[in-house]
Design a protein around this motif. Structure first.
Motif, short mmCIF file in Angstrom:
data_model
loop_
_atom_site.label_atom_id
_atom_site.label_comp_id
_atom_site.label_asym_id
_atom_site.label_seq_id
_atom_site.Cartn_x
_atom_site.Cartn_y
_atom_site.Cartn_z
N THR A 241 -3.13 0.32 -3.49
CA THR A 241 -2.20 -0.59 -4.16
C THR A 241 -2.01 -0.11 -5.60
N GLY B 22 -6.02 -1.92 0.74
CA GLY B 22 -5.61 -0.54 0.91
C GLY B 22 -6.34 0.11 2.09
N GLY C 245 0.83 -1.20 0.00
CA GLY C 245 0.00 0.00 0.00
C GLY C 245 0.86 1.25 0.00
#
Length: 633
Positions: A438, A404, A293
């Protein structure tokens, strides 16, 4: 009833002699025939994952009698203690009467010696052919995945009831997701043995044999040429490249760097190589494209603009008087531009990537009077962001995806103990703070903008040969985003075009194409010696092309590489040019050489890494050798 049973037994034992022979273990050898596992092809029909044959040495412990143990140990290069240990392990795992793997995936020279002398070790030992995977392009390791032997713990679960000890199954990647169609179905072959236990041919002309059924093949959206190019461009770097066809959601390439040769996880040395990859300092088994992330940075600004336009809090002509910083919340947020008018309207603000403009838009969005308070306003912001595919898993067809982060109102209440306002996390408007995405999510967001409001779930598999499943149905469904109008998208798209034609992303230009992009610089903070420390920023670039009828959307992250225009943008541009033109202009050779030579790996991490020695010759290619693959002169 008794008469019926006696009659049936007489029929089986006297009339049908073949059944009695089949039950006679001394006369008939039962041999498992493993099916050919499904092949995986790229979008142009090239095999990127195929099968090779190796052999396992299997044992039935109760049948091991009067063999030359010393000679077998000599062939297998083990001692007698190890021999006894393996027999004991087989009995513990499967009992003395069931077949167990004694030595998996025999090296070729070992197999040759055993094959010549196998009659000396039968009936207790047999050679069983095993399909192993091979990867002719040495690429796409984290996408394709690998196979491994089913464990005793797995066999105790209902989900693995179709497997036996010694079977192999997909452990990661596409191998795991599509295991049910790739695996095929085992067959059984019965062979007649002579007095030396040597197989002499099929029993009863194969009447009782069951043919193995090959697994089904997968046809991918992935372009292996693009995949190899991406892996070359990301050598000696940490980060990711994701490219998607916005018209279908098919993933054209997904690079997680550093990567590794997938052939390392097949054959006789798979376990040893896996241990070395798992412990390597560069974490090559970690798929950064779907698991890492990053703050999206300025690549988030087009989404912030779309929300403001759709909510009606601005029009495309809205401007903000930025003088080099945003000072409305008591702490200045710096902007890279100081000149007057650089954020005079939305298109200019995107082209110049004005931080002040977009943090102010976020505040306008959540403070809008129609929401009745910032908490409801922020939740509406979160709903928009979620519809853009951030803050949750998208549902890609390989395992391990991260969702995320995009903070909602409940999260803000917890973080600030219910005491907060639009200044508390205004950074999200410029892609910092409590928002993490991501690379896959960033590329998918570009698909949404390219399509002016819809996307298909990103996926690798476009088709399964002779498919009778529903596995691909969800990837055919169109997802419409937030009902945002085309009129809201166009000023954002034109602003992204300006980024490439006259703004911060000019290095991403492609001759003959209108490219829309957005550079980004993601802040990189980490805890070092117990203190929050600012490290070198990550380079981010997102884009799609061509502007009209887009065919490719891409996101590139290069960790610790600074501004997005420095390395991420040219990498994305080369990927797009190769896909759209099937070649790269010779004018870009010097630029590509610079990218190949650049190394972002921390010297300490690189020194401790064993990845180059594992990857072999492919890792030792020089930049000039790689350039010859793409340029003739």
């Amino acid at each position: 009833m008794v008469i019926l049973i006696i009659t049936r037994l007489f029929f089986l034992q006297i009339v049908e002699k073949k059944y009695s022979k089949l039950a006679d273990a001394n006369a008939v050898l039962r041999k498992v025939v493993y099916p050919s596992r499904g092949i995986i092809y790229d979008r142009k029909g090239r095999s990127i994952l195929s099968n090779d044959a190796m052999y396992d040495l299997v044992v039935t412990p109760i049948s091991v009698k009067n063999i030359d143990t010393t000679y077998m140990c000599q062939i297998l290069r083990i001692d007698k203690e190890e021999f006894r240990k393996r027999i004991t392990t087989a009995i513990i795992k499967n009992g003395s009467r069931r077949v167990s793997i004694f030595y998996p995936l025999l090296p070729p020279e070992m197999f040759g010696r055993l094959q010549e002398s196998m009659y000396m070790f039968q009936p207790g030992f047999e050679l069983v052919q095993r399909q192993i995977r091979s990867y002719p392009f040495n690429a796409a390791a984290n996408i394709l995945g690998y196979i491994g032997e089913v464990s005793p713990q797995m066999l105790q679960k209902a989900a693995y009831s179709a497997y036996n000890q010694g079977d192999y199954l997909g452990m990661t990647g596409l191998e795991r997701t599509y295991e049910s169609v790739l695996m095929g179905q085992r067959g059984i072959q019965y062979l007649v043995k002579d007095n030396l236990n040597r197989p002499q041919g099929p029993y009863e002309k194969g009447e009782f044999d069951t043919a193995a059924i090959a697994g089904k093949n997968l046809r991918l959206a992935l372009d292996v040429d693009l995949q190899v190019l991406g892996e070359h461009l990301m050598r000696n770097k940490i980060g990711s490249v994701v490219a998607i066809d916005p018209r279908t959601g098919g993933i054209l390439t997904m690079v997680s760097a550093p990567t590794f040769d997938p052939n390392l996880l097949t054959g006789s040395y798979r376990a040893r190589n896996f241990s070395r990859l798992f412990s390597d300092t560069t974490k090559p088994l970690f798929n950064r494209a779907i698991q890492a992330g990053y703050p999206p940075g300025s690549s988030m600004k087009p989404l912030t603009a779309l929300i403001a336009l759709d909510e009606g809090v601005i029009t495309p002509s809205f401007g903000f008087p930025c003088g080099g910083a945003y000072t409305y919340c008591g702490r200045p947020i710096a902007c890279t531009h100081h000149n007057a008018g650089h954020a005079a309207n939305l298109r200019l603000a995107i082209a110049n990537s004005c931080n002040a403009y977009f943090v102010h838009l976020y505040r306008m969005e959540v403070d809008a009077a129609k929401w009745g308070g910032v908490k409801k306003g922020h939740q509406h912001w979160h709903d928009y962001i979620s519809s853009f595919g951030l803050g949750h898993k998208l549902g890609i067809d390989i395992p391990g995806e991260s969702g995320g982060k995009a903070i909602d109102t409940a999260g803000m209440n917890r973080l600030y103990h219910n005491q907060w306002n639009s200044c508390s996390e205004l950074y999200v408007g410029m892609g910092q703070g409590q928002v993490v995405a991501t690379p896959l999510q960033m590329a998918n967001a570009m698909c949404i903008i390219a399509n002016k409001g819809f996307y298909y779930l990103p996926h690798f598999v476009d088709k399964i040969d002779n498919d009778d499943t529903e596995l691909l149905t969800k990837f055919r469904e169109k997802h419409v985003v937030a009902k945002i109008s085309d009129s809201s998208y166009m000023p954002v798209i034109y602003g992204m075009q300006d980024v490439v034609e006259r703004g911060t992303g000019m290095i991403a230009k492609i001759e003959g194409e209108i490219v829309c992009g957005k550079t980004g610089t993601a802040e990189n903070n980490a805890i070092v010696n117990g203190k929050l420390t600012k490290l070198k920023n990550h380079s981010v670039f997102v884009a799609f092309a061509p502007r009209d009828n887009p065919k490719i959307a891409v996101a590139v992250i290069v960790e610790n590489a600074g501004f997005g225009s420095t390395y991420a943008a040219p990498i994305a541009s080369l990927i797009m040019e190769k896909y759209l033109h099937d070649t790269i202009s010779v004018k870009r050779k010097p630029q590509m050489k610079t990218l190949l030579e650049y190394n972002t790996l921390d010297p300490v991490v690189r020194e401790k890494s064993k990845l180059d020695s594992l990857n072999g010759a492919s890792a030792k290619m020089t930049p000039d050798q790689i350039l010859k693959l793409y340029f003739r002169d």
